[in-house]
Every structure is written in structure tokens, then in C-alpha cells.
Design a protein around this motif. Sequence first.
Motif, PDB file in Angstrom:
ATOM      1  N   ASP A   1      40.340  53.944  31.931  1.00 17.73           N
ATOM      2  CA  ASP A   1      41.122  54.174  30.721  1.00 17.73           C
ATOM      3  C   ASP A   1      40.850  53.120  29.649  1.00 17.73           C
ATOM      4  OD1 ASP A   1      42.327  51.996  31.880  1.00 17.73           O
ATOM      5  OD2 ASP A   1      44.314  52.889  32.065  1.00 17.73           O
ATOM      6  N   GLY A   2      39.812  52.310  29.891  1.00 19.24           N
ATOM      7  CA  GLY A   2      39.463  51.276  28.942  1.00 19.24           C
ATOM      8  C   GLY A   2      40.193  49.963  29.140  1.00 19.24           C
ATOM      9  N   LYS A   3      41.130  49.922  30.065  1.00 19.06           N
ATOM     10  CA  LYS A   3      41.898  48.697  30.309  1.00 19.06           C
ATOM     11  C   LYS A   3      41.234  47.795  31.337  1.00 19.06           C
ATOM     12  CE  LYS A   3      46.292  50.788  29.076  1.00 19.06           C
ATOM     13  NZ  LYS A   3      47.634  51.148  29.540  1.00 19.06           N
ATOM     14  N   GLY A   4      40.243  48.312  32.044  1.00 23.87           N
ATOM     15  CA  GLY A   4      39.510  47.502  33.013  1.00 23.87           C
ATOM     16  C   GLY A   4      40.123  47.506  34.401  1.00 23.87           C
ATOM     17  N   VAL A   5      39.572  46.647  35.222  1.00 26.24           N
ATOM     18  CA  VAL A   5      39.978  46.529  36.624  1.00 26.24           C
ATOM     19  C   VAL A   5      41.290  45.758  36.713  1.00 26.24           C
ATOM     20  CG1 VAL A   5      39.263  45.671  38.889  1.00 26.24           C
ATOM     21  CG2 VAL A   5      37.550  46.516  37.296  1.00 26.24           C
ATOM     22  N   TYR A   6      42.139  46.164  37.636  1.00 30.29           N
ATOM     23  CA  TYR A   6      43.404  45.472  37.856  1.00 30.29           C
ATOM     24  C   TYR A   6      43.719  45.445  39.348  1.00 30.29           C
ATOM     25  CZ  TYR A   6      45.466  50.144  38.319  1.00 30.29           C
ATOM     26  OH  TYR A   6      45.755  51.424  38.724  1.00 30.29           O
ATOM     27  N   ILE A   7      44.687  44.615  39.711  1.00 29.94           N
ATOM     28  CA  ILE A   7      45.122  44.513  41.106  1.00 29.94           C
ATOM     29  C   ILE A   7      46.079  45.660  41.385  1.00 29.94           C
ATOM     30  CG2 ILE A   7      46.330  43.115  42.819  1.00 29.94           C
ATOM     31  CD1 ILE A   7      45.516  40.638  41.124  1.00 29.94           C
TER      32      ILE A   7
ATOM     33  N   LYS B   1      41.398  45.177  52.411  1.00 31.42           N
ATOM     34  CA  LYS B   1      42.718  45.122  53.049  1.00 31.42           C
ATOM     35  C   LYS B   1      43.701  44.232  52.293  1.00 31.42           C
ATOM     36  CE  LYS B   1      40.726  45.495  57.656  1.00 31.42           C
ATOM     37  NZ  LYS B   1      40.466  44.750  58.888  1.00 31.42           N
ATOM     38  N   ASP B   2      43.279  42.999  52.009  1.00 31.58           N
ATOM     39  CA  ASP B   2      44.184  42.012  51.418  1.00 31.58           C
ATOM     40  C   ASP B   2      44.473  42.291  49.940  1.00 31.58           C
ATOM     41  OD1 ASP B   2      44.104  40.649  53.851  1.00 31.58           O
ATOM     42  OD2 ASP B   2      42.426  39.399  53.214  1.00 31.58           O
ATOM     43  N   VAL B   3      43.423  42.584  49.193  1.00 36.20           N
ATOM     44  CA  VAL B   3      43.554  42.828  47.755  1.00 36.20           C
ATOM     45  C   VAL B   3      42.779  44.089  47.425  1.00 36.20           C
ATOM     46  CG1 VAL B   3      43.120  41.923  45.451  1.00 36.20           C
ATOM     47  CG2 VAL B   3      43.686  40.347  47.293  1.00 36.20           C
ATOM     48  N   LEU B   4      43.473  45.057  46.856  1.00 39.07           N
ATOM     49  CA  LEU B   4      42.818  46.298  46.439  1.00 39.07           C
ATOM     50  C   LEU B   4      42.763  46.325  44.916  1.00 39.07           C
ATOM     51  CD1 LEU B   4      44.554  48.823  48.860  1.00 39.07           C
ATOM     52  CD2 LEU B   4      42.402  47.602  49.172  1.00 39.07           C
ATOM     53  N   LEU B   5      41.551  46.469  44.398  1.00 40.60           N
ATOM     54  CA  LEU B   5      41.343  46.527  42.955  1.00 40.60           C
ATOM     55  C   LEU B   5      41.100  47.970  42.542  1.00 40.60           C
ATOM     56  CD1 LEU B   5      38.949  43.467  42.532  1.00 40.60           C
ATOM     57  CD2 LEU B   5      41.439  43.532  42.360  1.00 40.60           C
ATOM     58  N   GLN B   6      41.466  48.295  41.304  1.00 40.14           N
ATOM     59  CA  GLN B   6      41.272  49.658  40.812  1.00 40.14           C
ATOM     60  C   GLN B   6      40.943  49.637  39.334  1.00 40.14           C
ATOM     61  OE1 GLN B   6      43.945  52.584  42.350  1.00 40.14           O
ATOM     62  NE2 GLN B   6      43.970  53.733  40.446  1.00 40.14           N
TER      63      GLN B   6
ATOM     64  N   MET C   1      31.744  36.977  31.190  1.00 40.17           N
ATOM     65  CA  MET C   1      33.100  37.071  31.688  1.00 40.17           C
ATOM     66  C   MET C   1      33.061  37.252  33.201  1.00 40.17           C
ATOM     67  SD  MET C   1      35.990  39.613  30.324  1.00 40.17           S
ATOM     68  CE  MET C   1      37.654  39.338  30.733  1.00 40.17           C
ATOM     69  N   ALA C   2      33.780  36.422  33.898  1.00 35.55           N
ATOM     70  CA  ALA C   2      33.800  36.463  35.351  1.00 35.55           C
ATOM     71  C   ALA C   2      34.506  37.727  35.845  1.00 35.55           C
ATOM     72  CB  ALA C   2      34.507  35.235  35.901  1.00 35.55           C
ATOM     73  N   GLN C   3      34.028  38.250  36.952  1.00 31.54           N
ATOM     74  CA  GLN C   3      34.641  39.432  37.541  1.00 31.54           C
ATOM     75  C   GLN C   3      36.018  39.076  38.108  1.00 31.54           C
ATOM     76  OE1 GLN C   3      32.237  41.558  40.347  1.00 31.54           O
ATOM     77  NE2 GLN C   3      30.377  41.198  39.163  1.00 31.54           N
ATOM     78  N   LEU C   4      36.897  40.038  38.109  1.00 32.76           N
ATOM     79  CA  LEU C   4      38.249  39.826  38.627  1.00 32.76           C
ATOM     80  C   LEU C   4      38.209  39.375  40.079  1.00 32.76           C
ATOM     81  CD1 LEU C   4      41.299  39.953  38.235  1.00 32.76           C
ATOM     82  CD2 LEU C   4      41.204  42.389  38.751  1.00 32.76           C
ATOM     83  N   SER C   5      37.343  39.954  40.878  1.00 37.13           N
ATOM     84  CA  SER C   5      37.271  39.580  42.295  1.00 37.13           C
ATOM     85  C   SER C   5      36.887  38.111  42.471  1.00 37.13           C
ATOM     86  CB  SER C   5      36.285  40.476  43.037  1.00 37.13           C
ATOM     87  OG  SER C   5      35.002  40.395  42.461  1.00 37.13           O
ATOM     88  N   THR C   6      36.020  37.600  41.621  1.00 34.10           N
ATOM     89  CA  THR C   6      35.631  36.186  41.695  1.00 34.10           C
ATOM     90  C   THR C   6      36.807  35.292  41.369  1.00 34.10           C
ATOM     91  OG1 THR C   6      33.371  36.757  41.048  1.00 34.10           O
ATOM     92  CG2 THR C   6      34.027  34.446  40.807  1.00 34.10           C
ATOM     93  N   LYS C   7      37.544  35.632  40.315  1.00 34.59           N
ATOM     94  CA  LYS C   7      38.701  34.827  39.923  1.00 34.59           C
ATOM     95  C   LYS C   7      39.787  34.874  40.998  1.00 34.59           C
ATOM     96  CE  LYS C   7      38.769  36.758  35.744  1.00 34.59           C
ATOM     97  NZ  LYS C   7      39.142  37.043  34.348  1.00 34.59           N
ATOM     98  N   ILE C   8      39.981  36.028  41.620  1.00 33.24           N
ATOM     99  CA  ILE C   8      40.963  36.142  42.692  1.00 33.24           C
ATOM    100  C   ILE C   8      40.539  35.286  43.885  1.00 33.24           C
ATOM    101  CG2 ILE C   8      41.916  37.712  44.431  1.00 33.24           C
ATOM    102  CD1 ILE C   8      41.894  39.891  42.202  1.00 33.24           C
ATOM    103  N   SER C   9      39.268  35.325  44.233  1.00 32.63           N
ATOM    104  CA  SER C   9      38.772  34.508  45.350  1.00 32.63           C
ATOM    105  C   SER C   9      39.006  33.024  45.085  1.00 32.63           C
ATOM    106  CB  SER C   9      37.286  34.763  45.582  1.00 32.63           C
ATOM    107  OG  SER C   9      37.071  36.071  46.034  1.00 32.63           O
ATOM    108  N   LEU C  10      38.713  32.573  43.870  1.00 33.95           N
ATOM    109  CA  LEU C  10      38.928  31.169  43.522  1.00 33.95           C
ATOM    110  C   LEU C  10      40.412  30.811  43.525  1.00 33.95           C
ATOM    111  CD1 LEU C  10      36.296  30.848  40.662  1.00 33.95           C
ATOM    112  CD2 LEU C  10      36.165  29.799  42.936  1.00 33.95           C
ATOM    113  N   TYR C  11      41.242  31.697  43.017  1.00 32.10           N
ATOM    114  CA  TYR C  11      42.691  31.489  43.012  1.00 32.10           C
ATOM    115  C   TYR C  11      43.211  31.332  44.441  1.00 32.10           C
ATOM    116  CZ  TYR C  11      47.661  32.765  42.663  1.00 32.10           C
ATOM    117  OH  TYR C  11      49.028  32.789  42.778  1.00 32.10           O
ATOM    118  N   CYS C  12      42.797  32.231  45.314  1.00 34.42           N
ATOM    119  CA  CYS C  12      43.258  32.187  46.707  1.00 34.42           C
ATOM    120  C   CYS C  12      42.740  30.938  47.419  1.00 34.42           C
ATOM    121  CB  CYS C  12      42.833  33.446  47.453  1.00 34.42           C
ATOM    122  SG  CYS C  12      43.758  34.908  46.943  1.00 34.42           S
TER     123      CYS C  12
END
Length: 79
Positions: free
Chosen positions: A33-39, A24-29, A1-12
Motif C-alpha cells: 500500500d506504499g507504507k512499506g514493511v511493518y511488524i 516465529k519470533d518476528v513476523l514482518l508484512q 536505508m537499512a532494512q527493517l529486519s536488520t534494525k530489528i536484529s540490532l535492537y534485539c
Amino acid sequence: MAQLSTKISLYCKAKGKSDIDFTKDVLLQDDSDGKGVYIKEWNVSGVDKPSDSDLSSYETAGNTEEKNNTVRATRRAAY
């Protein structure tokens, strides 16, 4: 499964923004809580924040990009 940051980079990149700063541009957290990383914060001017389905469409490309990055790093270390 691709990391969220990779998918965001490709999207942008597809939207014309290739230089994304994840401090600065995108902060991930991840709230652990088991839900994973989100923007948490989206500050990319001229590009709308992607939906979950937008990011899901970059899963295959993200996996390929991450595999290629691993190969590149291995080759750099070998030379």
C-alpha cells in the motif's frame, strides 16, 4: 536505508537477544500500500516491541551492518 529486519536484529541484540527467528519470533508484512514493511507480529519474550523511533535510532548501525555483510559475502565468494 537499512532494512527493517536488520534494525530489528540490532535492537534485539542490544536488549540481549541475538538469535531472532523471522518466521516465529518476528513476523514482518508489506501490504503493498506504499507504507512499506511493518511488524505484524512480535513474539520475542523478554523484549518489548520497538517503537518507530527505537528502530530509527538503528538506521546508521543498520546501514553499516548491511555494507559489512556485502563485503563479507564478496570475500567468501572470492576465496
